[in-house]
Design a protein around this motif. Structure first.
Motif, PDB file in Angstrom:
ATOM      1  N   ALA A 191     -10.568  22.602 -18.559  1.00 16.73           N
ATOM      2  CA  ALA A 191      -9.675  22.683 -17.393  1.00 16.73           C
ATOM      3  C   ALA A 191      -9.149  21.338 -16.922  1.00 16.73           C
ATOM      4  CB  ALA A 191     -10.380  23.425 -16.262  1.00 16.73           C
ATOM      5  N   PRO A 192      -9.996  20.323 -16.675  1.00 17.88           N
ATOM      6  CA  PRO A 192      -9.442  19.065 -16.137  1.00 17.88           C
ATOM      7  C   PRO A 192      -8.592  18.288 -17.132  1.00 17.88           C
ATOM      8  CG  PRO A 192     -11.780  18.821 -16.621  1.00 17.88           C
ATOM      9  CD  PRO A 192     -11.455  20.268 -16.784  1.00 17.88           C
ATOM     10  N   LEU A 193      -8.706  18.622 -18.409  1.00 22.42           N
ATOM     11  CA  LEU A 193      -7.947  17.917 -19.435  1.00 22.42           C
ATOM     12  C   LEU A 193      -6.657  18.642 -19.784  1.00 22.42           C
ATOM     13  CD1 LEU A 193     -10.946  16.890 -21.705  1.00 22.42           C
ATOM     14  CD2 LEU A 193      -9.743  15.496 -20.011  1.00 22.42           C
ATOM     15  N   GLY A 194      -6.403  19.767 -19.125  1.00 20.73           N
ATOM     16  CA  GLY A 194      -5.159  20.481 -19.330  1.00 20.73           C
ATOM     17  C   GLY A 194      -5.096  21.293 -20.605  1.00 20.73           C
ATOM     18  N   TRP A 195      -6.223  21.597 -21.199  1.00 17.07           N
ATOM     19  CA  TRP A 195      -6.243  22.408 -22.414  1.00 17.07           C
ATOM     20  C   TRP A 195      -6.403  23.881 -22.049  1.00 17.07           C
ATOM     21  CZ3 TRP A 195     -10.671  18.999 -24.755  1.00 17.07           C
ATOM     22  CH2 TRP A 195     -10.166  17.705 -25.010  1.00 17.07           C
ATOM     23  N   THR A 196      -5.720  24.742 -22.748  1.00 17.45           N
ATOM     24  CA  THR A 196      -5.834  26.181 -22.548  1.00 17.45           C
ATOM     25  C   THR A 196      -6.911  26.738 -23.475  1.00 17.45           C
ATOM     26  OG1 THR A 196      -3.484  26.362 -21.996  1.00 17.45           O
ATOM     27  CG2 THR A 196      -4.599  28.390 -22.659  1.00 17.45           C
ATOM     28  N   VAL A 197      -7.756  27.590 -22.944  1.00 20.97           N
ATOM     29  CA  VAL A 197      -8.791  28.241 -23.747  1.00 20.97           C
ATOM     30  C   VAL A 197      -8.379  29.699 -23.957  1.00 20.97           C
ATOM     31  CG1 VAL A 197     -11.213  28.945 -23.876  1.00 20.97           C
ATOM     32  CG2 VAL A 197     -10.608  26.711 -22.911  1.00 20.97           C
ATOM     33  N   ILE A 198      -8.254  30.082 -25.213  1.00 24.89           N
ATOM     34  CA  ILE A 198      -7.879  31.448 -25.581  1.00 24.89           C
ATOM     35  C   ILE A 198      -9.102  32.140 -26.166  1.00 24.89           C
ATOM     36  CG2 ILE A 198      -6.359  32.881 -27.003  1.00 24.89           C
ATOM     37  CD1 ILE A 198      -4.452  30.416 -27.121  1.00 24.89           C
ATOM     38  N   VAL A 199      -9.560  33.202 -25.546  1.00 28.66           N
ATOM     39  CA  VAL A 199     -10.715  33.954 -26.015  1.00 28.66           C
ATOM     40  C   VAL A 199     -10.225  35.259 -26.642  1.00 28.66           C
ATOM     41  CG1 VAL A 199     -12.914  35.020 -25.398  1.00 28.66           C
ATOM     42  CG2 VAL A 199     -12.142  32.958 -24.198  1.00 28.66           C
ATOM     43  N   GLY A 200     -10.618  35.501 -27.880  1.00 28.78           N
ATOM     44  CA  GLY A 200     -10.138  36.713 -28.517  1.00 28.78           C
ATOM     45  C   GLY A 200     -10.807  36.978 -29.851  1.00 28.78           C
ATOM     46  N   ASP A 201     -10.268  37.963 -30.575  1.00 34.19           N
ATOM     47  CA  ASP A 201     -10.756  38.347 -31.898  1.00 34.19           C
ATOM     48  C   ASP A 201     -10.152  37.390 -32.927  1.00 34.19           C
ATOM     49  OD1 ASP A 201     -11.059  39.500 -34.454  1.00 34.19           O
ATOM     50  OD2 ASP A 201     -11.203  41.513 -33.598  1.00 34.19           O
ATOM     51  N   PRO A 202     -10.978  36.663 -33.661  1.00 34.33           N
ATOM     52  CA  PRO A 202     -10.439  35.670 -34.599  1.00 34.33           C
ATOM     53  C   PRO A 202      -9.672  36.275 -35.760  1.00 34.33           C
ATOM     54  CG  PRO A 202     -12.817  35.849 -34.840  1.00 34.33           C
ATOM     55  CD  PRO A 202     -12.451  36.638 -33.623  1.00 34.33           C
ATOM     56  N   PHE A 203      -9.836  37.571 -36.004  1.00 37.69           N
ATOM     57  CA  PHE A 203      -9.164  38.192 -37.134  1.00 37.69           C
ATOM     58  C   PHE A 203      -7.855  38.870 -36.740  1.00 37.69           C
ATOM     59  CE2 PHE A 203     -13.622  37.855 -38.263  1.00 37.69           C
ATOM     60  CZ  PHE A 203     -13.545  37.286 -39.527  1.00 37.69           C
ATOM     61  N   THR A 204      -7.660  39.113 -35.465  1.00 39.81           N
ATOM     62  CA  THR A 204      -6.432  39.788 -35.039  1.00 39.81           C
ATOM     63  C   THR A 204      -5.648  39.032 -33.974  1.00 39.81           C
ATOM     64  OG1 THR A 204      -7.622  41.062 -33.337  1.00 39.81           O
ATOM     65  CG2 THR A 204      -7.451  42.047 -35.553  1.00 39.81           C
ATOM     66  N   GLU A 205      -6.300  38.096 -33.276  1.00 44.69           N
ATOM     67  CA  GLU A 205      -5.635  37.447 -32.148  1.00 44.69           C
ATOM     68  C   GLU A 205      -5.486  35.938 -32.292  1.00 44.69           C
ATOM     69  OE1 GLU A 205      -6.721  39.591 -28.188  1.00 44.69           O
ATOM     70  OE2 GLU A 205      -8.508  39.753 -29.460  1.00 44.69           O
ATOM     71  N   LEU A 206      -6.003  35.371 -33.355  1.00 42.79           N
ATOM     72  CA  LEU A 206      -5.875  33.928 -33.568  1.00 42.79           C
ATOM     73  C   LEU A 206      -4.505  33.601 -34.156  1.00 42.79           C
ATOM     74  CD1 LEU A 206      -6.908  30.999 -33.858  1.00 42.79           C
ATOM     75  CD2 LEU A 206      -7.989  31.687 -36.022  1.00 42.79           C
ATOM     76  N   GLU A 207      -3.778  32.721 -33.464  1.00 44.36           N
ATOM     77  CA  GLU A 207      -2.508  32.189 -33.953  1.00 44.36           C
ATOM     78  C   GLU A 207      -2.713  30.707 -34.259  1.00 44.36           C
ATOM     79  OE1 GLU A 207       0.084  33.896 -34.615  1.00 44.36           O
ATOM     80  OE2 GLU A 207      -0.455  35.815 -33.656  1.00 44.36           O
ATOM     81  N   PRO A 208      -2.995  30.367 -35.514  1.00 44.22           N
ATOM     82  CA  PRO A 208      -3.376  28.985 -35.849  1.00 44.22           C
ATOM     83  C   PRO A 208      -2.390  27.923 -35.393  1.00 44.22           C
ATOM     84  CG  PRO A 208      -3.795  30.449 -37.697  1.00 44.22           C
ATOM     85  CD  PRO A 208      -3.022  31.255 -36.694  1.00 44.22           C
ATOM     86  N   GLU A 209      -1.106  28.212 -35.410  1.00 48.12           N
ATOM     87  CA  GLU A 209      -0.106  27.209 -35.034  1.00 48.12           C
ATOM     88  C   GLU A 209      -0.144  26.876 -33.548  1.00 48.12           C
ATOM     89  OE1 GLU A 209       0.522  30.001 -36.613  1.00 48.12           O
ATOM     90  OE2 GLU A 209       0.870  29.312 -38.680  1.00 48.12           O
ATOM     91  N   GLU A 210      -0.800  27.715 -32.744  1.00 41.95           N
ATOM     92  CA  GLU A 210      -0.800  27.527 -31.294  1.00 41.95           C
ATOM     93  C   GLU A 210      -2.034  26.782 -30.785  1.00 41.95           C
ATOM     94  OE1 GLU A 210      -0.301  31.282 -29.431  1.00 41.95           O
ATOM     95  OE2 GLU A 210       1.650  31.693 -30.369  1.00 41.95           O
ATOM     96  N   VAL A 211      -2.960  26.410 -31.685  1.00 40.98           N
ATOM     97  CA  VAL A 211      -4.209  25.790 -31.251  1.00 40.98           C
ATOM     98  C   VAL A 211      -4.505  24.541 -32.060  1.00 40.98           C
ATOM     99  CG1 VAL A 211      -5.158  28.015 -30.514  1.00 40.98           C
ATOM    100  CG2 VAL A 211      -5.635  27.188 -32.824  1.00 40.98           C
ATOM    101  N   PHE A 212      -5.278  23.623 -31.473  1.00 36.23           N
ATOM    102  CA  PHE A 212      -5.737  22.450 -32.212  1.00 36.23           C
ATOM    103  C   PHE A 212      -7.080  22.697 -32.870  1.00 36.23           C
ATOM    104  CE2 PHE A 212      -6.951  21.654 -27.724  1.00 36.23           C
ATOM    105  CZ  PHE A 212      -8.339  21.554 -27.842  1.00 36.23           C
ATOM    106  N   GLY A 213      -7.718  23.814 -32.528  1.00 32.25           N
ATOM    107  CA  GLY A 213      -8.995  24.143 -33.128  1.00 32.25           C
ATOM    108  C   GLY A 213      -9.497  25.481 -32.645  1.00 32.25           C
ATOM    109  N   ALA A 214     -10.590  25.918 -33.258  1.00 30.48           N
ATOM    110  CA  ALA A 214     -11.182  27.204 -32.883  1.00 30.48           C
ATOM    111  C   ALA A 214     -12.685  27.135 -33.078  1.00 30.48           C
ATOM    112  CB  ALA A 214     -10.595  28.335 -33.716  1.00 30.48           C
ATOM    113  N   LEU A 215     -13.398  27.953 -32.312  1.00 33.07           N
ATOM    114  CA  LEU A 215     -14.845  28.055 -32.414  1.00 33.07           C
ATOM    115  C   LEU A 215     -15.224  29.491 -32.732  1.00 33.07           C
ATOM    116  CD1 LEU A 215     -17.735  26.817 -31.956  1.00 33.07           C
ATOM    117  CD2 LEU A 215     -17.557  27.658 -29.596  1.00 33.07           C
ATOM    118  N   PHE A 216     -16.066  29.653 -33.767  1.00 30.15           N
ATOM    119  CA  PHE A 216     -16.561  30.974 -34.159  1.00 30.15           C
ATOM    120  C   PHE A 216     -18.081  30.997 -34.021  1.00 30.15           C
ATOM    121  CE2 PHE A 216     -13.020  29.858 -37.166  1.00 30.15           C
ATOM    122  CZ  PHE A 216     -12.029  30.569 -36.500  1.00 30.15           C
TER     123      PHE A 216
END
Length: 945
Positions: A191-216
């Motif tokens: 939050a204080p660094l201005g990053w958006t956190v997207i929580v979802g299903d990695p197989f149906t809701e992950l859009e790789p071009e929209e994120v700098f990384g992901a956690l599984f």
């Protein structure tokens, strides 16, 4: 027969336990210092304007027996259940040989961070074993020597991905299968660094071009097992990084993250023999691909050679440590969970790869039997492939089942309104399985259920792990005991000698205070157990919080932070939430003196604040005019200032109230770093001085041991107006840690009970006396860099060793290594002033040990004088060749000084001398030939030639 009665009472020893000098010794020391009495010395040292009006008072000091009885009473109010809740926390068996010889052994738990590698070879080897274990299990190249907890490790992984990925996106994707507490900590950090956190299903809701990384999460929080190689490949195609939170025990059976292509793996090693402890402390881990090693937060143990070419361990790449990089840092990590990482590494050494695999297989088989029984009862187990955790659909009978399980002594996990989660572990027995079945309405035996595996075939591990010989040693208890003893003997810990580190407060960790942490009533409580089962913890934490409020002048405390640096971040996030609630979210400037702890600017940057550095005056105080000018310059956006009191230079600054007033006048809040609280307890309260929030280092002032670099606790205290914004409160600072480190709070609570208010105050006074005594004795040879107008220092003093460099070419490093020959750990080197030593003796050290240290320091000065006068070779002398080992007593001796002068300098014990296991470590060689895992012995052949 008549006896002459004595006025000595056994309970008088309660205060003497922690206070080293006897009353008679104090009189002698006061004479050297030049003070009429201890109270006169305090009046000359602590400004009257900040002295607290009323003494600390919550009754008399208790005896050890009374405190242990009180702890037993409180512990009995906790209800120890069999917790099958999971969510990242599992029952585990601590091998008794590890519990007794590591966790309960002061040779291990009183050691300091291994910044002086020559006297830290034992714990460095154990931590290298830990790193090797993590690299092997995760299939990645480099691991650090532990982090604080899984949640904050995940947040560190997110930050690492952001700065290392080539993607320009400002969002981070989080698998909805991650543990809830992990998601919460990630959201707090983002939050204080201005990053958006997207929580979802990695197989149906992950859009790789929209994120700098992901956690599984692997396995997922509800037990599901997925092959993440597809999403990872997609992330790499978009120039983003992939992180996996992985259970290291499951990785003995499952394809490791590295083989799926993951860039970063994090997790917790709690189930490697470390008790639940109501949430901590536990050693988290991080492992990365090789290109990320210089960006990875935390400490890395590496292999080097010493002056003889022998193998030696050290902390590698230290300039990448976050507290050194200050406001340029991307993390404030400056500590770890070293003691718990050592335990986890020994657990792996004790069991070996086949033993760990056997434990994992048994857990999985138990889980399969449980599932087959539930299926036969007609319940739908939604987790089809799993390791140890399953999600069961129960519908409207959820409450009935949970209540029935609790009646059986079992805690299950409530998931939503219609599901129950169940996680098994190595402590699960057949009777537990049967109790679960009964709670679900069945009464059966599991002997009729066939053994089978329900791991997905494509995820079954085929690669080897833990192949190094250390994990294949003879695990007979005799050999294990001797191995741990050999490692302990290589180290210099507080059980051997004074560790006079400025700012780090290496004081006594009393045995009575340590005893309760291994009691089952404290050690075997799950952090998410119902409140009805944790009344003892609630009472202890509540009473301890009240005592801390009385000590500090604050109105509320949060025990969540797992370290002082994490406390800094939590305090600043509390201030941030306070400003936002008042419609002043734009306030983002933090004023920090140039002399502040290195983690201060790093923490401010993490909290989204802009660091504005304030100058220091010539005497080391905050430059008040510069502070006032910069507060006025940033008046509209001033969020906070961060100060340390007494100052980092070891002086009670008389302008502290003015600093607080200026900050408040411009709309800011005052963060007072509690690192030097050992000079304040009972004499002055931060909350009365004008500060709004502080963290306290319980591993300093309040006797939790340092453990070779952790554990620690950094709770924050706040004034009333900030209380609604503490961590964990809705609308507050957010979650900064997974669960905190409650199991070591009994140490600090017991310390307060053993000392009483008067004892705590006396301890502070003697800490100040001891520091002034050392300053008085050393000033004939070393300039004392800073002092008050009355010539007094606070609880620590800075001695200027640069005079030795100027006269004889002797560096502060030479002094530090020569002190090893004398049987001492060096004081804090080159901080806050390069080329100096900051000395803090604490109140625990008796006069004899203070005198031994002063004798050693004065002898070092005399050796430097001999060099300056041409009586010693400027390069080949005891200072430049220190430290000396047993090897220096044998063989050819071709040095122009004799062996006795080398190995038995003034201050060293003759009979009980400490011998470092290696000569001076070659740091440059270690960084040029970076090895951060256990290497084969033959790899040192070339270096030794």
């Amino acid at each position: 027969m008549a006896f002459e009665e004595t006025d000595y009472h056994p309970y008088d020893f309660a205060n003497r336990r922690h206070i080293g000098p006897s009353p008679a010794e104090m009189e002698q020391m006061l004479a050297v210092v030049g003070a009429e009495s201890l109270d006169d010395l305090i009046d000359e040292t602590v400004p009257k304007a900040i002295r607290q009006a009323e003494p600390l008072g919550w009754g008399l000091a208790l005896s050890e027996q009374a405190v242990l009885h009180r702890l037993r009473q409180v512990a009995a109010k906790n209800r120890v259940m069999t917790s099958l809740i999971g969510q990242g926390y599992h029952g585990t068996v601590t091998p008794p040989v590890i519990q007794r010889n590591i966790l309960e052994n002061p040779a291990w738990y009183t050691a300091y961070t291994p910044y002086q590698p020559e006297i830290s070879q034992g714990r460095l080897e154990a931590l290298l074993n830990f790193q090797t274990m993590i690299c092997d299990l995760t299939g990645l190249d480099v691991a650090n020597a532990s982090l604080l907890d899984e949640g904050s490790a995940a947040a560190e992984a997110m930050a690492l991905a952001q700065r290392a990925a080539k993607s320009k996106a400002k969002a981070f994707f989080v698998d909805r299968g991650c543990h809830p507490q992990t998601i919460a900590v990630i959201e707090t950090r983002a939050a204080p660094l201005g990053w958006t956190v997207i929580v979802g299903d990695p197989f149906t809701e992950l859009e790789p071009e929209e994120v700098f990384g992901a956690l599984f999460q692997y396995p997922g929080t509800h037990g599901e097992l997925h092959d993440f190689s597809g999403p990872i490949a997609a992330l790499h195609g978009a120039k983003a990084l992939a992180c996996m939170a992985a259970d290291p025990l499951a990785l003995t059976l499952l394809t490791p993250p590295g083989e799926m292509g993951a860039d970063i793996a994090i997790g917790t090693t709690q189930r490697f023999g470390v008790p639940l402890g109501f949430g901590g402390p536990h050693a988290a881990y991080m492992a990365v691909k090789d290109p990320l090693k210089r960006s990875m937060p935390g400490r890395i143990v590496g292999v080097s050679i010493d002056a003889r070419g022998n193998r030696a361990y050290r902390l590698s790449l230290q300039t990448r440590e976050q507290h050194i990089r200050r406001e340029k840092a991307t993390s404030n990590i400056c500590t770890a969970q070293a003691l718990l990482a050592v335990m986890a590494s020994m657990y792996a050494v004790f069991h070996g790869p086949m033993g760990l695999k056997a434990i994992a297989q048994r857990i999985h088989r138990k889980t399969v039997r449980l599932v087959k029984g539930l299926e036969s009862l007609g319940f739908e187990v939604e987790t089809k492939h799993f390791f140890d955790t399953v999600l069961v659909k129960v519908g409207a009978v959820q409450g009935v089942i949970l209540k029935a399980a609790e009646a059986e002594g079992i805690n299950l996990r409530k998931v939503g309104a219609t599901h129950i989660g169940i996680s098994l572990d190595e402590t699960t027995r057949r009777e537990h399985t049967q109790k679960v079945w009964r709670a679900f309405g069945g009464d059966m035996l599991d002997r009729d259920l066939d053994h089978e595996y329900r791991l997905p075939e494509n995820l079954v591990r085929t690669s080897t792990y833990l192949t190094h010989p250390i994990f294949h040693m003879n695990r007979a208890e005799a050999e294990m005991t001797r191995y741990m003893r050999r490692l302990a003997d290589r180290d210099l810990a507080l059980d051997r000698a004074m560790i006079p580190l400025g700012s780090c407060t290496m004081k006594l960790n009393a045995t009575a205070e340590m005893m309760a942490i291994t009691w089952p009533e404290f050690a075997d409580i799950h952090p998410f157990a119902p409140d009805t089962q944790t009344a003892g913890y609630q009472e202890l934490i509540g009473d301890f919080s009240e005592k801390l409020c009385a000590i500090t002048g604050y109105d509320a405390f949060s025990m969540q932070p797992n370290s002082g640096a994490q406390g800094e971040f939590a305090g600043l996030m509390t201030i941030r939430a306070y400003h936002a609630s008042r419609g002043e979210a734009h306030r983002d400037v933090c004023l920090i003196p140039v002399s502040a702890h290195g983690t201060n600017p790093a923490s401010a940057q993490m909290a989204g604040m802009k660091v504005v550095v304030v100058k220091s005056a010539e005497n080391g105080d905050i430059d008040l005019e510069d502070f006032r000018a910069k507060a006025e310059q940033h008046s509209d956006t001033l969020s906070a200032c961060m100060i340390t009191y007494p100052s980092t230079h070891g002086v009670f600054e008389e302008t502290v109230r003015a600093v607080c007033d200026i900050t408040h006048a411009h709309g800011g809040q005052v963060y007072l770093d509690g690192a030097n609280m050992n000079a304040l307890v009972g004499l002055a309260r931060p909350g009365d001085i004008g500060s709004d929030v502080s963290h306290l280092n319980l591993h300093k002032t309040f006797c939790i041991p340092h453990g070779g670099g952790g554990p620690g606790v950094g709770p924050i205290g706040v004034k009333t107006h900030l209380a609604p914004f503490l961590p964990g409160i809705e609308g507050g600072a957010g979650m900064v840690a997974s669960a905190g480190s409650a199991s070591i709070l009994p140490i600090s609570w017991a310390y307060c009970l053993l000392m009483g208010g008067a004892g705590l105050t006396q301890a502070t006074k003697v800490a100040i006396l001891n520091a002034n005594y050392i300053a008085a004795r050393l000033k004939q040879a070393y300039p004392i860099l800073y002092a008050s107008k009355t010539g007094r220092v606070a609880h620590e003093c800075i001695v200027d060793t640069r005079v030795l460099k100027e006269s004889a070419g002797v560096t502060v490093d030479d002094v530090a290594k020569r002190l090893i020959d004398c049987g001492f750990h060096a004081p804090t080197m080159s901080w806050p002033v390069a080329g100096t030593l900051m000395i803090e003796p604490t109140e625990s050290e008796p006069k004899a040990e203070l005198d031994r240290f002063c004798t050693a320091m004065l002898a070092i000065a005399a050796e430097a004088t001999a060099i300056a006068e041409g009586l010693m070779d400027p390069e080949n002398n005891p200072l430049k060749r220190a430290p000396h080992t047993v090897e220096d007593l044998v063989g050819v001796w071709d040095r122009p000084y004799d062996r006795e002068a080398a190995c038995y300098p003034p201050g060293a014990f003759r009979v009980d001398k400490y011998w470092p296991p290696v000569n001076r470590v070659d740091n440059v060689w270690g960084d040029r030939n970076l090895v951060c895992a256990c290497p084969p012995l033959e790899s040192y052949a070339a270096a030794a030639e």
